[in-house]
Scaffold this active site. Structure first.
Site, PDB file in Angstrom:
ATOM      1  N   HIS A 101       0.880  -1.172   0.000  1.00  0.00           N
ATOM      2  CA  HIS A 101       0.000   0.000   0.000  1.00  0.00           C
ATOM      3  C   HIS A 101       0.919   1.223   0.000  1.00  0.00           C
ATOM      4  CE1 HIS A 101      -2.331  -2.994   2.385  1.00  0.00           C
ATOM      5  NE2 HIS A 101      -3.419  -2.415   1.930  1.00  0.00           N
ATOM      6  N   ASP A 104       2.410   1.970   3.331  1.00  0.00           N
ATOM      7  CA  ASP A 104       3.351   0.982   3.899  1.00  0.00           C
ATOM      8  C   ASP A 104       4.792   1.407   3.648  1.00  0.00           C
ATOM      9  OD1 ASP A 104       1.104  -0.616   4.257  1.00  0.00           O
ATOM     10  OD2 ASP A 104       1.493  -1.836   2.468  1.00  0.00           O
TER      11      ASP A 104
HETATM   12  C1  XUL Z   1      -7.567  -6.585   4.658  1.00  0.00           C
HETATM   13  C2  XUL Z   1      -6.748  -7.014   3.521  1.00  0.00           C
HETATM   14  C3  XUL Z   1      -5.884  -5.966   2.887  1.00  0.00           C
HETATM   15  C4  XUL Z   1      -5.810  -6.080   1.411  1.00  0.00           C
HETATM   16  C5  XUL Z   1      -5.072  -4.945   0.751  1.00  0.00           C
HETATM   17  O1  XUL Z   1      -8.341  -7.568   5.201  1.00  0.00           O
HETATM   18  O2  XUL Z   1      -6.745  -8.173   3.168  1.00  0.00           O
HETATM   19  O3  XUL Z   1      -4.628  -6.032   3.474  1.00  0.00           O
HETATM   20  O4  XUL Z   1      -5.179  -7.267   1.038  1.00  0.00           O
HETATM   21  O5  XUL Z   1      -5.594  -3.707   1.050  1.00  0.00           O
END
Ligand code: XUL
Ligand code: CO
Length: 438
Positions: A101, A104
């Site tokens: 993300h 992150d």
């Molecule tokens: C949350 C989840 C996230 C997604 C990416 O449950 O799985 O980490 O994978 O936003």
């Protein structure tokens, strides 16, 4: 640059009799299964957020693990130390992909222009680390759920200003994904849902989400993103009702908004079980719609009603998963370990144990799924079960050319049905056991 995981060697395959905790027992990257190397069947990815950011904080206590990696947390020096740690980690395990993300990889600043500058700086650094390695980006995404501005959602927010921030983050995250050569871009509907209809306009929210996705596709294609967009379904948490409840709901939504050509599913095992489905079910529904894209490989706990994001160790589940993946012809994405160590497993060594467990579990799953296919009994049974549709009347039904009148006439000519054939579930489960433990 100094080594971060000093006491950890490069992890090698030693075979099932090895007692070395820092070795693979089943994941043998070069081993050929069904004509393809294990490493090609299993493009594993490291999730930046769990592995390099999450340090054990939960509702009842603070961090237990050290993820500072020798730097001061919340600084760009820390962001770079995480890159160093991540690349050393992936290289020691032979992992070829990472997922991230935006937030992150850098600390978010008070002004989005400064956050974006930091993102440019860190991705330049990531690119230099990628050079000379075979490590690539599997997918990128924007975190549109942690910042308080997204408390009422991102695409589903009540505020047009917040919606613009979501758009800005997606725009930047797409640019970064393209810059890093990412194969996919994920939408996980973090706070896209609601707690109560007393304050919610569901129709407006869903249409706004679809418009945001449409704009993302248009912009992504404009800047040269040729990969897949993914929806990652999840039924609840953080919201009580998440709009992307499960694969069927997400696929219906994409079709209703003509987004199905650009999107596929990113199926997460723990999200499937939270939706009251098996992992296998979600994979099958995606595959039969031509939308099985990528997998968030983890495991939930059947006794707990939330997303525990455990490293997968259930070989039955992994086998059934790999069976679906092989039958679907593989993934366009990969296997992202959206999984975290349990809070008391708080050392660097535990981080490696977790990935070794997950990779070995999927290697076993792959070998057992291949064995099911080579054995052939299960597939043969299914083929026979539907063999009545090979008859003249059956073919009229499957080709969609039958009329209700002629089917009724066929029934009347028979008077009654003599045999509908046993489903043989217990026999098939025994076949499965015999393959699993042979
Ligand atoms: C949350 C989840 C996230 C997604 C990416 O449950 O799985 O980490 O994978 O936003
Ligand atoms: Co996930």
């Amino acid at each position: 640059m100094s080594e971060i995981f000093k006491d950890i060697p490069v992890i090698k395959y030693e075979g099932k009799d090895s007692k070395n905790p820092l070795a693979f027992k089943f994941y043998d990257p070069d081993k050929v299964v069904l004509g393809k190397k294990m490493s090609e069947h299993l493009p594993f990815a490291m999730a930046w957020w769990h592995n390099l950011c999450a340090a054990g904080t939960d509702m009842f206590g603070r961090d237990t693990a050290d993820k500072a990696f020798g730097a001061e947390k919340g600084t760009m020096a820390h962001a770079k130390a995480k890159v160093d740690a991540g690349f050393e980690f992936m290289q020691k395990l032979g992992i070829k992909y990472f997922c991230f993300h935006d937030v992150d990889i850098v600390p978010e600043a008070d002004d989005i222009k400064e956050t974006n500058r930091r993102l440019d700086e860190i991705t330049d650094y990531i690119l230099t680390k990628m050079e000379g390695t075979d490590i690539k980006c599997l997918w990128g995404t924007a975190n549109m759920f942690s910042n308080p501005r997204f408390m009422n959602g991102a695409g589903s927010t009540n505020s047009a200003d917040v919606y613009c921030f979501a758009a800005a983050q997606i725009k930047k995250a797409l640019e970064l994904t393209v810059k890093l050569g990412g194969k996919g871009y994920v939408f996980w509907g973090g706070r896209e849902g609601y707690e109560t209809l007393l304050n919610t306009d569901v129709k407006l929210e869903q249409e706004n989400i679809a418009n945001l996705m449409r704009m993302a596709v248009e912009y992504g294609r404009k800047i040269g993103f040729t990969g897949d967009f993914y929806i990652e379904p999840k039924p609840k948490e953080p919201m009580k009702h998440q709009y992307d409840f499960d694969a069927a709901t997400a696929i219906g939504f994409l079709k209703a908004h003509s987004l199905d050509k650009d999107f596929k599913m990113n199926i997460e095992a723990n999200h499937a079980t939270l939706a009251g489905h098996t992992f296998q079910h979600e994979l099958r529904i995606s595959a039969i719609n031509g939308m099985l894209g990528s997998i968030d490989a983890n495991q939930g706990d059947y006794l707990l009603g939330w997303d525990t994001d455990e490293f997968p160790f259930d070989v039955y589940e992994a086998t059934l998963c790999m069976y679906e993946v092989i039958k679907a012809g593989g993934l366009t994405g990969g296997f992202n370990f959206d999984a975290k160590n349990r809070r008391p497993s708080n050392t660097y060594e535990d981080m490696f144990h977790a990935y070794i467990l997950g990779m070995d579990t999927f290697a076993l799953g792959l070998m057992k799924a291949a064995a099911i296919i080579e054995d052939g009994r299960i597939e043969e049974f299914i083929k026979n079960k539907y063999s009545s549709f090979n008859s003249e009347i059956g073919q009229k039904i499957t080709s969609g050319t039958a009329t209700l009148e002629e089917l009724a006439a066929h029934a009347e000519a028979m008077g009654d049905v003599k045999d509908v054939m046993s489903g043989r579930q217990e026999y098939l489960e025994a076949v499965m056991n015999s393959i699993m433990f042979s």
